[in-house]
Scaffold this motif. Structure first.
Motif, PDB file in Angstrom:
ATOM      1  N   MET A   1       0.839  -1.201   0.000  1.00 21.71           N
ATOM      2  CA  MET A   1       0.000   0.000   0.000  1.00 21.71           C
ATOM      3  C   MET A   1       0.869   1.244   0.000  1.00 21.71           C
ATOM      4  O   MET A   1       0.647   2.174  -0.783  1.00 21.71           O
ATOM      5  N   GLY A   2       1.873   1.266   0.853  1.00 26.22           N
ATOM      6  CA  GLY A   2       2.749   2.428   0.929  1.00 26.22           C
ATOM      7  C   GLY A   2       3.586   2.631  -0.306  1.00 26.22           C
ATOM      8  O   GLY A   2       3.965   3.759  -0.647  1.00 26.22           O
ATOM      9  N   SER A   3       3.880   1.562  -1.024  1.00 25.79           N
ATOM     10  CA  SER A   3       4.737   1.642  -2.208  1.00 25.79           C
ATOM     11  C   SER A   3       3.980   2.029  -3.470  1.00 25.79           C
ATOM     12  O   SER A   3       4.508   2.754  -4.323  1.00 25.79           O
ATOM     13  N   PHE A   4       2.744   1.559  -3.623  1.00 29.71           N
ATOM     14  CA  PHE A   4       2.035   1.725  -4.889  1.00 29.71           C
ATOM     15  C   PHE A   4       0.769   2.581  -4.811  1.00 29.71           C
ATOM     16  O   PHE A   4       0.342   3.124  -5.826  1.00 29.71           O
ATOM     17  N   ASP A   5       0.140   2.673  -3.649  1.00 30.02           N
ATOM     18  CA  ASP A   5      -1.102   3.425  -3.519  1.00 30.02           C
ATOM     19  C   ASP A   5      -0.786   4.898  -3.248  1.00 30.02           C
ATOM     20  O   ASP A   5      -0.100   5.230  -2.288  1.00 30.02           O
ATOM     21  N   LYS A   6      -1.278   5.792  -4.120  1.00 30.27           N
ATOM     22  CA  LYS A   6      -0.950   7.212  -4.031  1.00 30.27           C
ATOM     23  C   LYS A   6      -1.313   7.814  -2.674  1.00 30.27           C
ATOM     24  O   LYS A   6      -0.562   8.605  -2.106  1.00 30.27           O
ATOM     25  N   ARG A   7      -2.488   7.429  -2.149  1.00 30.57           N
ATOM     26  CA  ARG A   7      -2.908   7.998  -0.865  1.00 30.57           C
ATOM     27  C   ARG A   7      -2.016   7.496   0.261  1.00 30.57           C
ATOM     28  O   ARG A   7      -1.622   8.268   1.159  1.00 30.57           O
TER      29      ARG A   7
END
Length: 690
Positions: free
Chosen positions: A458-464
């Motif tokens: 999530m931290g690597s690919f999700d913009k939010r």
């Protein structure tokens, strides 16, 4: 002659009742024994503590204080009344018999009378809650069994007081309102009937009590009241260690024909005890996010259906002895077990039984679970629902290859690119290019580091979620912490794959990650993701991980206390704080995020009605983040509505999954312009100087 007949009738009735009771309990024992043996870790201190706190202390029952007090009275008065039962039985054969307590008998009498009266009040209150107040969680199944319990307990208690009252008349004793206040009042009220009539009425109520006792004794193990027999056993034998930790599958077992659980007897014996320990109180279903938003899953019904299935199938498999009354197996099992008795040469395998998955439990129920553990936290008898659901999912995924299309896509993306979206794994570190104001080195760019910062998919690919990573990196820079990330070498933690039933993929990722940690000498891991935090901390050690694991809120609070970071800027926000399941119910971290928020000037914490242990899931856990909701109301919308009732300016969280779901919730409710959604790290970063 009458005394002899009375004794013979009592012995015959009591003997038959005990015989039936033993047979019913024994069959349940045989059914539980059908399960697989599980490793038993003694951990006596932990088990005895659990028994004292949740068994004798009834702690979880007090999540509903009204029911808690009612059950506490029922639980302890039951033991007192059982002692009095022995004396009452003897009174039926020896007129005026009393326990040889001497002067102390009057105090025993007083204790027994009040215990009986309080039990009667508790029973009547329970009756009111079910049929008067009509608690929703108690209305799930309408049958006569619940009514029978209330009627039987009412007769048991009133017949004690009536028997003792008319015994005083029979013996021409003066009513003792001091030490026998209730039976004494009865004796005073009916004193004019005379000793002869008093004797007849005494035996009427005495027999009424005995028949009710014996009937109830046979009824208990065949009904939900079986929890009275199995609850303490279940609490004591409950698996110890981190809550929610899943059982490891040995893929090197050459004798394994299937993975997961596709048949009821493939659960462990400890899991099967759960089924008979269920009190059918509905607390689990009442708090289940899937159930309250209109999904087919009801944790209580799941347990009850599996229990009934075990009873039915167990009757066939164990091929009961002909001297066991057929009804002890219950409903459909009676006919099935009779079939086994009439056709001894016909094996259980040839008898048509419903499939556990498909006929008893639907696939929709299994995939509706968010693995939030709200059901388990509520359960007063320590039942574990989630591990059973995961075991059933494992069977669907790894044995049958049967799963929702979204799950198939998820697994393929993880296997190929180690992230849920299938984005090229070489872009995992690309987010770093957008944040030039923070220093985030990889393990290959520094000679040594104290913390490995696990960024996560999530931290690597999700913009939010990248904004959370940026804020936390800023905090670590301010604190002067030595850290590094794995960069493109980082893989998925495997937590979601495991909860979705793909244990093989989880173990593969787990072993690869541990090898990577060991290669870089990792001793401390920190992550913004409660799911990765939980699996690293509580599940990876079984596979060889030796490292301290921290959630980012733990270290933020540590650095604030040490003075490494100082929240000096005012953040004027009214924050509805949301407890994530994997930080809260899985790891019991509730106060630290709140302490962090309290340390920031201007912040006002708003507590939702469902908070801390009772907090409602955002709907993302257990793989639900990646599977579309097609039934009922969206869970994230329901949770967001709960937050918006407080009129906050912001919804705060500590999990990138929760933040995404709550952000989507504010958009769905057209409130995103008025109410922001932010992670604890982002709020703290706003309060730092510079």
């Amino acid at each position: 002659m009458l005394s002899l007949l009375n004794l013979l009738a009592f012995l015959a009735l009591s003997g038959y009742a005990v015989y039936l009771f033993v047979q019913v309990v024994y069959t349940r024992y045989l059914f539980v024994k059908l399960g697989k043996k599980a490793e038993f870790e003694p951990n006596l201190k932990e088990r005895i503590t659990a028994l004292l706190v949740n068994g004798f202390g009834q702690r979880k029952l007090f999540k509903d204080k009204k029911s808690g007090y009612m059950h506490l009275v029922l639980f302890y008065t039951f033991f007192i009344i059982q002692v009095g039962l022995i004396e009452l039985i003897i009174k039926g054969f020896i007129k005026g018999y009393e326990f040889p307590f001497g002067e102390g008998h009057k105090y025993f009498s007083l204790l027994q009378e009040w215990a009986t009266f309080l039990m009667l009040l508790a029973v009547l209150y329970g009756l009111y809650r079910r049929y008067g107040e009509k608690l929703k969680r108690l209305q799930w199944k309408r049958n006569g069994k619940a009514a029978f319990v209330y009627i039987a307990l009412s007769i048991l208690t009133t017949s004690i007081l009536l028997s003792l009252g008319f015994e005083a008349i029979m013996l021409d004793h003066e009513p003792n309102l001091t030490y026998a206040p209730f039976s004494g009042a009865i004796a005073l009220l009916f004193s004019g009937v005379g000793s002869t009539a008093g004797t007849v009425i005494f035996y009427i109520f005495w027999w009424m009590h005995m028949i009710t006792v014996f009937s109830f004794m046979v009824f208990v193990p065949q009904s939900k009241q079986a929890h009275e027999l199995f609850a303490m056993i279940n609490i004591f034998f409950k698996k110890t260690g981190p809550v929610g930790k899943l059982r490891k599958i040995d893929f090197e077992d050459e004798d394994a024909e299937e993975f997961g659980v596709g048949k009821i007897e493939n659960f462990t014996q400890q899991q099967l005890i759960d089924l008979y320990a269920c009190a059918e109180c509905g607390r689990c279903t009442n708090m289940c996010p899937a159930s309250v938003t209109g999904k087919t899953l009801s944790p209580m019904e799941l347990i009850v259906k599996m229990r009934d299935h075990l009873t039915e199938k167990g009757a066939v498999i164990t091929s009961r002895s002909p001297w066991v009354p057929s009804y002890v197996f219950g409903s459909r099992a009676s006919s099935l077990s009779s079939m086994a008795g009439l056709a001894e040469q016909q094996t259980a395998a040839t008898l048509e039984m419903p499939n556990l998955i498909g006929d008893v439990i639907t696939e929709e129920e299994l995939w509706a679970c968010t693995t939030c553990r709200n059901c388990e936290d509520q359960c007063p008898v320590s039942n574990e629902h989630v591990d059973k659901i995961i075991d059933l999912r494992r069977y669907l995924v790894m044995t049958e290859g049967n799963m929702p299309q979204e799950a198939t896509r998820y697994f393929q993306n993880i296997e190929r690119q180690s992230n849920p979206w299938g984005i090229n794994r070489k872009e995992r570190i690309k987010w770093r290019e957008e944040f030039n104001d923070v220093v985030v080195p990889t393990v290959n760019e520094v000679e040594e580091f104290e913390y490995l910062f696990w960024v996560g998919s999530m931290g690597s690919f999700d913009k939010r979620s990248q904004k959370i990573v940026h804020s936390f990196a800023k905090i670590m820079n301010s604190a002067g912490v030595s850290f590094a990330i794995l960069g493109n070498e980082e893989r998925n933690s495997g937590d979601t794959a495991r909860r979705m039933g793909n244990e093989f993929l989880f173990q593969q990722l787990c072993q690869e990650n541990i090898a990577n940690f060991q290669a870089y000498g990792v001793k401390k891991i920190i992550t913004i993701d409660p799911h990765a935090f939980n699996t690293f901390k509580n599940e990876y050690p079984e596979f060889g991980l030796e490292a301290e694991v921290f959630h980012h809120t733990e270290l933020i609070w540590k650095w604030i206390q040490e003075g490494s970071i100082k929240p000096v800027k005012e953040v004027r926000e009214a924050i509805a704080y949301h407890d994530s399941c994997y930080l809260g119910r899985y790891n019991n971290i509730y106060d630290i995020p709140r302490q962090i928020l309290k340390s920031i000037r201007g912040v006002k914490i708003l507590e939702m009605e469902r908070n801390r242990e009772d907090a409602m899931c955002c709907g993302a856990g257990g793989g639900r983040m990646w599977i579309e909701e097609t039934q009922g109301k969206r869970i994230n919308v329901e949770r967001t509505e709960q937050a918006l009732k407080l009129s906050p300016t912001m919804i705060g969280s500590n999990c990138p999954y929760c933040l995404t779901m709550l952000s989507d919730g504010t958009k769905a409710l057209e409130a995103e312009e008025q109410v922001k959604t932010m992670d604890i790290a982002e709020i703290v970063a706003r309060s730092l100087a510079g």
